[in-house]
Structure formats: structure tokens, C-alpha cells
Design a protein around this motif. Structure first.
Motif, PDB file in Angstrom:
ATOM      1  N   PRO A  53      -4.003  54.465 -22.845  1.00  0.00           N
ATOM      2  CA  PRO A  53      -2.874  54.302 -21.930  1.00  0.00           C
ATOM      3  C   PRO A  53      -2.419  52.844 -21.865  1.00  0.00           C
ATOM      4  O   PRO A  53      -3.224  51.922 -21.991  1.00  0.00           O
ATOM      5  CB  PRO A  53      -3.453  54.763 -20.583  1.00  0.00           C
ATOM      6  CG  PRO A  53      -4.619  55.634 -20.944  1.00  0.00           C
ATOM      7  CD  PRO A  53      -5.182  55.053 -22.204  1.00  0.00           C
ATOM      8  N   LEU A  54      -1.130  52.635 -21.704  1.00  0.00           N
ATOM      9  CA  LEU A  54      -0.541  51.295 -21.570  1.00  0.00           C
ATOM     10  C   LEU A  54      -0.835  50.402 -22.779  1.00  0.00           C
ATOM     11  O   LEU A  54      -0.965  49.187 -22.652  1.00  0.00           O
ATOM     12  CB  LEU A  54      -1.049  50.612 -20.289  1.00  0.00           C
ATOM     13  CG  LEU A  54      -0.690  51.304 -18.971  1.00  0.00           C
ATOM     14  CD1 LEU A  54      -1.344  50.601 -17.797  1.00  0.00           C
ATOM     15  CD2 LEU A  54       0.828  51.344 -18.786  1.00  0.00           C
ATOM     16  N   GLU A 101       6.592  46.880 -22.506  1.00  0.00           N
ATOM     17  CA  GLU A 101       7.364  45.859 -23.213  1.00  0.00           C
ATOM     18  C   GLU A 101       7.708  44.676 -22.320  1.00  0.00           C
ATOM     19  O   GLU A 101       7.783  43.537 -22.779  1.00  0.00           O
ATOM     20  CB  GLU A 101       8.653  46.488 -23.762  1.00  0.00           C
ATOM     21  CG  GLU A 101       9.502  45.538 -24.596  1.00  0.00           C
ATOM     22  CD  GLU A 101      10.720  46.216 -25.172  1.00  0.00           C
ATOM     23  OE1 GLU A 101      11.592  45.502 -25.714  1.00  0.00           O
ATOM     24  OE2 GLU A 101      10.816  47.460 -25.084  1.00  0.00           O
ATOM     25  N   ASN A 102       7.900  44.928 -21.030  1.00  0.00           N
ATOM     26  CA  ASN A 102       8.307  43.867 -20.097  1.00  0.00           C
ATOM     27  C   ASN A 102       7.186  43.368 -19.200  1.00  0.00           C
ATOM     28  O   ASN A 102       7.390  42.413 -18.442  1.00  0.00           O
ATOM     29  CB  ASN A 102       9.466  44.369 -19.223  1.00  0.00           C
ATOM     30  CG  ASN A 102      10.696  44.717 -20.034  1.00  0.00           C
ATOM     31  OD1 ASN A 102      11.065  43.991 -20.957  1.00  0.00           O
ATOM     32  ND2 ASN A 102      11.325  45.838 -19.703  1.00  0.00           N
ATOM     33  N   VAL A 130      -0.340  33.270 -23.426  1.00  0.00           N
ATOM     34  CA  VAL A 130       0.254  33.536 -22.111  1.00  0.00           C
ATOM     35  C   VAL A 130       0.589  35.016 -22.016  1.00  0.00           C
ATOM     36  O   VAL A 130       0.682  35.715 -23.032  1.00  0.00           O
ATOM     37  CB  VAL A 130       1.526  32.694 -21.885  1.00  0.00           C
ATOM     38  CG1 VAL A 130       1.188  31.215 -21.861  1.00  0.00           C
ATOM     39  CG2 VAL A 130       2.584  32.993 -22.950  1.00  0.00           C
ATOM     40  N   ASN A 131       0.750  35.503 -20.790  1.00  0.00           N
ATOM     41  CA  ASN A 131       1.142  36.894 -20.589  1.00  0.00           C
ATOM     42  C   ASN A 131       2.657  37.002 -20.506  1.00  0.00           C
ATOM     43  O   ASN A 131       3.377  36.029 -20.767  1.00  0.00           O
ATOM     44  CB  ASN A 131       0.446  37.482 -19.356  1.00  0.00           C
ATOM     45  CG  ASN A 131       0.805  36.740 -18.074  1.00  0.00           C
ATOM     46  OD1 ASN A 131       1.805  36.010 -18.004  1.00  0.00           O
ATOM     47  ND2 ASN A 131       0.007  36.916 -17.038  1.00  0.00           N
ATOM     48  N   SER A 132       3.169  38.156 -20.136  1.00  0.00           N
ATOM     49  CA  SER A 132       4.616  38.365 -20.110  1.00  0.00           C
ATOM     50  C   SER A 132       5.314  37.497 -19.076  1.00  0.00           C
ATOM     51  O   SER A 132       6.530  37.284 -19.149  1.00  0.00           O
ATOM     52  CB  SER A 132       4.939  39.839 -19.846  1.00  0.00           C
ATOM     53  OG  SER A 132       4.350  40.272 -18.628  1.00  0.00           O
ATOM     54  N   ASN A 133       4.572  36.982 -18.107  1.00  0.00           N
ATOM     55  CA  ASN A 133       5.140  36.075 -17.102  1.00  0.00           C
ATOM     56  C   ASN A 133       5.031  34.616 -17.517  1.00  0.00           C
ATOM     57  O   ASN A 133       5.376  33.719 -16.736  1.00  0.00           O
ATOM     58  CB  ASN A 133       4.440  36.271 -15.751  1.00  0.00           C
ATOM     59  CG  ASN A 133       4.676  37.646 -15.175  1.00  0.00           C
ATOM     60  OD1 ASN A 133       5.794  38.159 -15.214  1.00  0.00           O
ATOM     61  ND2 ASN A 133       3.628  38.255 -14.641  1.00  0.00           N
ATOM     62  N   GLY A 134       4.547  34.396 -18.743  1.00  0.00           N
ATOM     63  CA  GLY A 134       4.379  33.028 -19.213  1.00  0.00           C
ATOM     64  C   GLY A 134       3.186  32.330 -18.598  1.00  0.00           C
ATOM     65  O   GLY A 134       3.063  31.104 -18.676  1.00  0.00           O
TER      66      GLY A 134
END
Length: 239
Positions: A70-71, A109-110, A142-146
Motif C-alpha cells: 500500500p502507498l 505523487e504529492n 528530502v521528502n515531498s515537503n522539501g
């Protein structure tokens, strides 16, 4: 065969049954189907800490670490999340088979993260050390939030002790002044959420107390407004 939710024998951890099934499925192109929530037998074996069952699967299926759950979580993500006894060795084994697993992301994706970020967010220092042993540059991701791993560690409830432990790792000095997608450095987050600011960050020569984020706030601005913010219930980083 599967049960009514699509599970196979792996969920139960019956190694003898798994071994017998694998003997019947020695076709290297055999597909290991997922259950109805997207969990493959390989993913389940890892998530549940069934080391022996996973090894039996690995002996037959030579490239199982690509298979996600999942995910978009790989078995490596599952191992880091759970940190069952013995899973640290599984993490080591997986990275010996395919080091690039440490750089795969889990999530959408986001909104995604990495195994190293997951280890930090769970406070699993031993898993972080294992990942670094095989992939010594994975700390720079880094993650999706930078956000880097120091950002993530600061968001833990009991962050002070964990952050102090992180600073025993040399790379942490390089993360002190790195901004995320909103322009927030770790010091901005500490000013907003930290009751106590670890001296390892506050006194670090790279910690810039007058750096502006995208809301034109410095860490000192956020710290000075924190009492007012707590009373009002708003977020000091978006006030």
C-alpha cells in the motif's frame, strides 16, 4: 489460493507451509499477487517480521524488493516502519541485494517520504544507522515537503533527546540551515513547535536566526509570537 480478503499463507507466518508452496512455485516468472488492500506476500512477510518466511520467498524470487505494498511502500519501508526484532538484519539483507531501495519513496505523487525519513519520524535510530551503513549519502534526501531528516526529527513529540542523538552523526551539521518548500529551516520549526531548543542547533554556527521563510518570518519572529499563537490556536508558521 487466497482467503476472503485475498491473503495467502504468509500472513499466518507458517514457514513450513510457505516453504512447501515455494517448492511448487519455482517458476522464476511466477507472479506473487497482492491481497485486496495491495499487500503482496513479500510485503506481508516483512511487515509482520516473519524473517524465515521472507527468506524462503527470496530464495525463489530473485527480485522481490521491487514489489510494493500500500502507498507504494516496498518491503524495506515496511521493515523500517515496524522495527520488529530481527528486521534490522532484513534491512541489511535487502540493501545488499539492491541499494537503490533506500532511495525509493513511499506515498502518493504529492505526498511522499523515504525510508530514512520514516526511520527518523518513528525515532528508530538503529534503523537509521543500518541505512547509513549501506547507503551513507541517504541522509541528504528530502521528502515531498522539501524537509530533511532534521526537520522530521524536530516534529517528534520528544524531539530534544532524539535531535541531540542525531548530532552525534557528522552530517547533521549540514542540515541545520537547509530550508524546506516553505522556506522553513529546522530552526524555524523549533521556534514554532519546540518547548526546548537543543543547544546543538541553537549554538550551531550554521543556524541562521534571521533567515526569512516564505511568510517573511525569521525564527526569532516565530519565537516571539509563539505565546500569542498558542493562546489563539493558530499556526505560527502561517500566521
Amino acid at each position: 489460493m487466497t482467503d476472503d480478503i485475498g491473503d495467502t499463507a504468509v500472513r499466518s507466518g507458517h514457514v513450513d507451509i510457505v516453504r512447501s508452496l515455494m517448492d511448487l512455485l519455482r517458476n522464476p516468472e511466477h507472479d506473487f499477487p497482492a491481497n485486496k488492500v495491495g499487500e503482496t506476500p513479500i510485503y506481508l512477510a516483512t511487515e509482520s517480521g516473519f524473517h524465515d518466511a521472507l527468506i524462503e520467498i527470496l530464495n525463489i524470487y530473485k527480485e522481490p524488493t521491487y514489489v510494493t505494498g500500500p502507498l507504494n511502500r516496498t518491503p524495506l519501508h515496511a521493515a523500517v516502519i515496524q522495527e520488529h526484532t530481527g528486521l534490522r538484519k532484513l534491512v541489511s539483507d535487502m540493501l545488499k541485494w539492491k541499494k537503490s531501495l533506500a532511495y525509493d519513496w513511499a506515498g502518493s505523487e504529492n505526498d511522499w517520504t523515504t525510508a530514512f525519513h520514516i526511520a527518523a519520524s518513528e525515532g528508530h535510530k538503529s534503523m537509521m544507522h543500518e541505512l547509513l551503513k549501506h547507503c551513507p549519502d541517504c541522509w541528504d534526501m528530502v521528502n515531498s515537503n522539501g524537509q530533511n531528516v532534521l526537520h522530521v526529527a524536530i516534529l517528534l513529540n520528544d524531539h530534544e533527546r532524539f535531535v541531540q542523538a542525531l548530532f552525534k552523526l557528522r552530517f547533521c551539521n549540514s542540515l541545520v540551515d537547509k530550508a524546506d518548500n516553505e522556506g522553513n529551516t529546522p530552526l524555524h520549526l523549533l521556534a514554532a513547535y519546540g518547548n526546548h531548543v537543543p543547544e546543538s542547533i541553537l549554538d550551531n554556527p550554521r543556524a541562521k536566526k534571521m533567515t526569512f521563510n516564505k511568510q517573511n518570518q525569521t525564527p526569532l519572529d516565530i519565537a516571539s509570537s509563539r505565546t500569542r499563537t498558542i493562546r489563539g490556536g493558530s499556526n505560527p508558521l502561517v500566521a
